[in-house]
Design a protein around this motif. Structure first.
Motif, PDB file in Angstrom:
ATOM      1  N   ASP A  86      -4.390 -12.119  -6.802  1.00 49.01           N
ATOM      2  CA  ASP A  86      -3.850 -13.181  -7.424  1.00 49.01           C
ATOM      3  C   ASP A  86      -2.642 -13.088  -7.966  1.00 49.01           C
ATOM      4  OD1 ASP A  86      -6.184 -14.945  -7.053  1.00 49.01           O
ATOM      5  OD2 ASP A  86      -7.197 -13.848  -8.754  1.00 49.01           O
ATOM      6  N   THR A  87      -1.548 -12.619  -7.313  1.00 47.10           N
ATOM      7  CA  THR A  87      -0.117 -12.336  -7.794  1.00 47.10           C
ATOM      8  C   THR A  87       0.391 -13.449  -8.300  1.00 47.10           C
ATOM      9  OG1 THR A  87       1.766 -10.880  -7.030  1.00 47.10           O
ATOM     10  CG2 THR A  87       1.066 -12.407  -5.649  1.00 47.10           C
ATOM     11  N   ARG A  88       1.260 -13.113  -9.492  1.00 49.79           N
ATOM     12  CA  ARG A  88       1.735 -14.258 -10.169  1.00 49.79           C
ATOM     13  C   ARG A  88       3.191 -14.100 -10.088  1.00 49.79           C
ATOM     14  NH1 ARG A  88      -0.789 -11.471 -15.554  1.00 49.79           N
ATOM     15  NH2 ARG A  88      -0.287  -9.852 -14.281  1.00 49.79           N
ATOM     16  N   ASP A  89       3.828 -13.332  -9.589  1.00 53.45           N
ATOM     17  CA  ASP A  89       5.630 -13.239  -9.339  1.00 53.45           C
ATOM     18  C   ASP A  89       5.552 -12.533  -8.165  1.00 53.45           C
ATOM     19  OD1 ASP A  89       7.917 -13.288 -11.602  1.00 53.45           O
ATOM     20  OD2 ASP A  89       8.139 -11.694  -9.677  1.00 53.45           O
ATOM     21  N   LEU A  90       6.751 -12.901  -7.530  1.00 50.54           N
ATOM     22  CA  LEU A  90       7.301 -12.837  -6.181  1.00 50.54           C
ATOM     23  C   LEU A  90       7.828 -11.173  -6.315  1.00 50.54           C
ATOM     24  CD1 LEU A  90       9.533 -15.722  -4.654  1.00 50.54           C
ATOM     25  CD2 LEU A  90       7.081 -14.866  -4.217  1.00 50.54           C
ATOM     26  N   ARG A  91       8.288 -10.841  -7.338  1.00 51.24           N
ATOM     27  CA  ARG A  91       8.878  -9.386  -7.293  1.00 51.24           C
ATOM     28  C   ARG A  91       8.444  -8.385  -8.418  1.00 51.24           C
ATOM     29  NH1 ARG A  91      14.032  -7.772 -10.232  1.00 51.24           N
ATOM     30  NH2 ARG A  91      14.249  -5.803  -9.343  1.00 51.24           N
ATOM     31  N   LEU A  92       7.952  -9.204  -9.590  1.00 50.97           N
ATOM     32  CA  LEU A  92       7.492  -8.280 -10.853  1.00 50.97           C
ATOM     33  C   LEU A  92       6.282  -8.157 -11.119  1.00 50.97           C
ATOM     34  CD1 LEU A  92      10.668  -9.162 -12.952  1.00 50.97           C
ATOM     35  CD2 LEU A  92      10.467  -7.154 -11.407  1.00 50.97           C
ATOM     36  N   ASP A  93       5.246  -8.400 -10.202  1.00 52.08           N
ATOM     37  CA  ASP A  93       3.744  -8.370 -10.658  1.00 52.08           C
ATOM     38  C   ASP A  93       3.187  -7.424  -9.426  1.00 52.08           C
ATOM     39  OD1 ASP A  93       1.536  -9.075 -12.047  1.00 52.08           O
ATOM     40  OD2 ASP A  93       0.983 -10.628 -10.757  1.00 52.08           O
ATOM     41  N   ARG A  94       3.663  -6.280  -9.255  1.00 54.03           N
ATOM     42  CA  ARG A  94       2.913  -5.268  -8.343  1.00 54.03           C
ATOM     43  C   ARG A  94       1.848  -4.580  -9.062  1.00 54.03           C
ATOM     44  NH1 ARG A  94       7.272  -2.011  -4.575  1.00 54.03           N
ATOM     45  NH2 ARG A  94       8.448  -3.594  -4.211  1.00 54.03           N
ATOM     46  N   GLY A  95       0.851  -4.216  -8.299  1.00 55.47           N
ATOM     47  CA  GLY A  95      -0.259  -3.673  -9.089  1.00 55.47           C
ATOM     48  C   GLY A  95      -0.388  -2.152  -8.946  1.00 55.47           C
ATOM     49  N   MET A  96      -1.043  -1.431  -9.886  1.00 51.12           N
ATOM     50  CA  MET A  96      -1.269   0.090  -9.764  1.00 51.12           C
ATOM     51  C   MET A  96      -2.141   0.247  -8.711  1.00 51.12           C
ATOM     52  SD  MET A  96      -0.657   2.912 -11.239  1.00 51.12           S
ATOM     53  CE  MET A  96       0.379   2.390 -12.878  1.00 51.12           C
ATOM     54  N   PRO A  97      -2.047   1.428  -8.101  1.00 53.45           N
ATOM     55  CA  PRO A  97      -2.868   1.819  -6.809  1.00 53.45           C
ATOM     56  C   PRO A  97      -4.353   1.689  -7.396  1.00 53.45           C
ATOM     57  CG  PRO A  97      -0.986   3.372  -6.801  1.00 53.45           C
ATOM     58  CD  PRO A  97      -0.894   2.492  -8.073  1.00 53.45           C
ATOM     59  N   GLY A  98      -5.098   0.990  -6.466  1.00 47.80           N
ATOM     60  CA  GLY A  98      -6.517   0.868  -6.950  1.00 47.80           C
ATOM     61  C   GLY A  98      -6.775  -0.453  -7.343  1.00 47.80           C
ATOM     62  N   ASP A  99      -5.818  -1.287  -7.893  1.00 45.91           N
ATOM     63  CA  ASP A  99      -6.192  -2.625  -8.583  1.00 45.91           C
ATOM     64  C   ASP A  99      -6.017  -3.555  -7.692  1.00 45.91           C
ATOM     65  OD1 ASP A  99      -6.644  -1.638 -11.147  1.00 45.91           O
ATOM     66  OD2 ASP A  99      -4.797  -1.862 -11.695  1.00 45.91           O
ATOM     67  N   GLY A 100      -5.721  -3.572  -6.267  1.00 44.03           N
ATOM     68  CA  GLY A 100      -5.285  -4.553  -5.478  1.00 44.03           C
ATOM     69  C   GLY A 100      -6.282  -4.507  -4.085  1.00 44.03           C
ATOM     70  N   VAL A 101      -5.459  -5.059  -3.029  1.00 44.63           N
ATOM     71  CA  VAL A 101      -6.235  -5.082  -2.104  1.00 44.63           C
ATOM     72  C   VAL A 101      -5.683  -4.186  -0.711  1.00 44.63           C
ATOM     73  CG1 VAL A 101      -6.755  -7.654  -2.249  1.00 44.63           C
ATOM     74  CG2 VAL A 101      -4.758  -7.128  -0.958  1.00 44.63           C
ATOM     75  N   ILE A 102      -4.780  -3.479  -0.903  1.00 45.30           N
ATOM     76  CA  ILE A 102      -4.134  -2.381   0.086  1.00 45.30           C
ATOM     77  C   ILE A 102      -5.066  -1.297   0.349  1.00 45.30           C
ATOM     78  CG2 ILE A 102      -1.920  -1.351   0.734  1.00 45.30           C
ATOM     79  CD1 ILE A 102      -0.419  -3.289  -0.868  1.00 45.30           C
ATOM     80  N   ASP A 103      -5.265  -0.866   1.471  1.00 48.40           N
ATOM     81  CA  ASP A 103      -5.986   0.157   1.875  1.00 48.40           C
ATOM     82  C   ASP A 103      -4.656   1.347   1.965  1.00 48.40           C
ATOM     83  OD1 ASP A 103      -7.133   2.715   2.688  1.00 48.40           O
ATOM     84  OD2 ASP A 103      -8.249   1.661   4.432  1.00 48.40           O
ATOM     85  N   ILE A 104      -4.274   1.783   0.805  1.00 49.04           N
ATOM     86  CA  ILE A 104      -3.037   2.636   0.613  1.00 49.04           C
ATOM     87  C   ILE A 104      -3.391   3.913   1.382  1.00 49.04           C
ATOM     88  CG2 ILE A 104      -1.985   3.886  -0.988  1.00 49.04           C
ATOM     89  CD1 ILE A 104      -2.090   1.894  -3.169  1.00 49.04           C
TER      90      ILE A 104
END
Ligand code: ZN
Length: 275
Positions: free
Chosen positions: A211-229
């Motif tokens: 549920d990102t809230r900003d185009l640029r300034l709402d990145r998540g800490m590794p582990g908090d989102g959906v990317i298979d880092i």
């Protein structure tokens, strides 16, 4: 034993306000030995003092960021942008940075000339190749997520960045920056990372919040989102990359509000788990 040998933390992870020296010191205090430098912070303290602070703390610099932004249709503004990139390369050399993180820039207000903007940035890069060779600092071109195309980066896929590298034909002077946030969605990401190969000069990690809230300034800490880092890290490793994995979290509402020491400790907990 947890392996932090590839950990780097970008200064911007502490927000725009925390001064250069404090950024470096909080990392050193917590045993982190690599950082990426945010250019406005370096300019605020001055390049000479900045270089000394880094040296005194035994801090190695991955990239200096950001540079680039040379898409203007106004010839004088375009030339000024190219000159500013020259200065950025000198600053990067002065702090012994491995590379200069270079984003393309977006469209100017009122302009719809996307192709022209792309051509102008590519031309700027061509002018900067000899400057990169002169300073011994590689230009790391970083495509950003396509949602940034208008405002920040008309260079918005890894494939496009690889095509630019092909066109520039200067692998000694120009490399590629792979950022999980910018590439994770791309169905061609595995193929493009393979194709990027030895051109990869940096790997940036952070997460995409559902549920990102900003185009640029709402990145998540590794582990908090959906990317298979981890999968992306394995792909860049498979392409031959052995350098640092740089945690870079633009997060105005969350991580930038926290205590910097706490931020470093959480990065250190998350890194072996998700990167
Ligand atoms: Zn990045």
């Amino acid at each position: 034993m947890v392996d932090h040998s590839r950990l780097a933390i970008h200064q911007i992870t502490f927000g725009e306000e925390l001064p250069f020296r404090e950024c470096v010191e909080v990392l050193a205090r917590n045993g982190v030995t690599r950082t990426a430098v945010w250019r406005p912070k370096l300019q605020a303290v001055g390049v000479e003092d900045g270089a000394r602070i880094l040296r005194d703390c035994g801090m190695e610099v991955t990239g200096l960021a950001p540079a680039g932004l040379a898409t203007s249709p106004d010839p004088a503004a375009w030339r000024a942008a190219v000159d500013d990139n020259r200065r950025a390369l000198d600053e990067a050399a002065a702090i012994d940075a491995d590379h200069l993180v270079t984003i393309s820039g977006g469209l100017e207000q009122g302009s719809k000339d996307l192709e022209g903007a792309r051509n102008r940035m590519l031309e700027a890069l061509g002018r900067l190749v000899p400057e990169a060779r002169r300073t011994g600092v590689r230009i790391g071109i970083e495509p950003l997520h396509p949602m940034m195309c208008a405002g920040r980066a008309v260079l918005c896929t890894l494939r496009q960045a690889i095509d630019w590298c092909d066109e520039l034909d200067a692998d000694d002077a120009v490399g590629l920056v792979v950022d999980t946030y910018s590439v994770w969605w791309d169905p061609n990401v595995a193929r493009d990372i393979r194709r990027a190969g030895a051109r990869i000069c940096a790997f940036h990690v952070n997460d995409w919040l559902l549920d990102t809230r900003d185009l640029r300034l709402d990145r998540g800490m590794p582990g908090d989102g959906v990317i298979d880092i981890r999968n992306l890290r394995r792909l860049v490793d498979g392409a031959g990359y052995t350098g640092p994995c740089e945690v870079e979290v633009f997060s105005a509402r969350d991580w930038w509000q926290r205590n910097p020491g706490e931020v470093v400790r959480i990065v250190q907990q998350r890194f072996p788990k998700y990167v």
